[in-house]
Design an enzyme around this catalytic site. Structure first.
Site, PDB file in Angstrom:
ATOM      1  N   CYS A 153       0.836  -1.194   0.000  1.00 14.53           N
ATOM      2  CA  CYS A 153       0.000   0.000   0.000  1.00 14.53           C
ATOM      3  C   CYS A 153       0.879   1.256   0.000  1.00 14.53           C
ATOM      4  O   CYS A 153       1.661   1.467   0.942  1.00 14.53           O
ATOM      5  CB  CYS A 153      -0.930  -0.014   1.209  1.00 14.53           C
ATOM      6  SG  CYS A 153      -1.888   1.490   1.428  1.00 14.53           S
ATOM      7  N   CYS A 169       0.308   3.439   3.077  1.00 16.34           N
ATOM      8  CA  CYS A 169       0.900   2.833   4.274  1.00 16.34           C
ATOM      9  C   CYS A 169       2.410   3.050   4.308  1.00 16.34           C
ATOM     10  O   CYS A 169       2.994   3.284   5.379  1.00 16.34           O
ATOM     11  CB  CYS A 169       0.579   1.340   4.314  1.00 16.34           C
ATOM     12  SG  CYS A 169      -1.187   0.945   4.332  1.00 16.34           S
TER      13      CYS A 169
END
Length: 278
Positions: A56, A59
């Site tokens: 991600c 993230c």
């Protein structure tokens, strides 16, 4: 001597870099790793938990801020943790993770979803100023320790296990895709059959079927209150029978009288005919 002097600068820079590296003096990350085995530790104390995935981009950009925030965990008396949803699908279902990254605050078993800015300063203010009190906690029905969320966690784990088996059938055993689907279809039918039989046995054990007995005719020896309607019916039937018998007797008497009158008439008519003939 000139070459030796020129080498001192690179060596000094290298030493400074080595000294500044976190692993050089044994520094470890203050972020704790949460798994399916130790997630119940979140129910005690105060926590900030990040749910992330390595692939991600959001993230990945959050990780430096999260690591810096973890360094303040001891001063703020809060535990900083993270969960990799790719390795822990059960926790992903238990906390209903629908977006990444997702951050939760937990205080003595009460979970609240953090939706503020994702910077170190905002995280610190959220804990120090107790801004989490203005957020409504997650309902106990949807809490990670509830039966509903435990079932959801088991379902996510089952789906991940099915995916692993599917990859094993295709990659390791060399089965075609339709062959893997056929195996799962047969397994589903068999498991449904076994589950149905088990439920039938349980239902029969808890609620056994009763055999039908022939209905007994009501006896005359009943309770006084319940016997009154029957007595009335019997009395009405007896009265009807008596009326019918009286009507029959009256009709019989009428026929007998008519017969007697006819006989008398015939006798009276007989002598008169005899006199006429003479």
């Amino acid at each position: 001597m000139a070459p030796s002097g020129s080498l001192r600068i690179p060596v000094a820079v290298l030493l400074l870099l080595l000294w500044g590296a976190p692993w050089a003096h044994g520094r470890r990350s203050d972020v704790r790793i949460i798994t399916d085995e130790n997630w119940r530790e979140l129910l005690e104390g105060e926590w900030m938990i990040e749910f992330y995935a390595p692939w991600c981009p959001a993230c990945q950009s959050l990780q430096p801020e999260w690591e810096s925030f973890a360094e303040w965990g001891e001063d703020l008396e809060v535990n900083i943790a993270k969960v990799d949803v790719t390795d822990q699908p059960g926790l992903s279902g238990r906390f209903i993770i629908t977006a990444l990254p997702t951050i939760y605050h937990c205080k003595d078993g009460e979970f609240r979803r953090y939706q503020g800015p994702r910077t170190k300063k905002d995280f610190i203010n959220f804990i120090s100023d107790k801004e989490w009190k203005s957020i409504e906690p997650v309902s106990s029905w949807f809490g990670p320790g509830s039966i509903l969320m435990s079932s959801m966690s088991a379902l996510f784990q089952l789906s991940m296990w099915i995916r692993t088996c599917h990859n094993y059938f295709i990659e390791d055993l060399g089965l075609p895709i339709w062959g893997s689907y056929t195996v799962f279809a047969l397994a589903t039918l068999l498991s449904g059959l076994l589950l149905g039989l088990f439920m039938i046995f349980v239902a029969d054990f808890l609620c056994p079927s009763k055999r039908r007995r022939p209905q007994a005719y009501p006896s005359r020896k009943l309770l006084p209150e319940s016997s009154q309607p029957l007595k009335k019916v019997e009395e009405e039937q007896e009265a009807d029978v008596e009326d019918v018998s009286e009507e029959e007797s009256e009709s019989k008497e009428g026929t007998n009288k008519d017969f007697a009158q006819n006989a008398v008439r015939q006798r009276s008519v007989g002598p008169s005919l005899a006199t006429d003939k003479s």
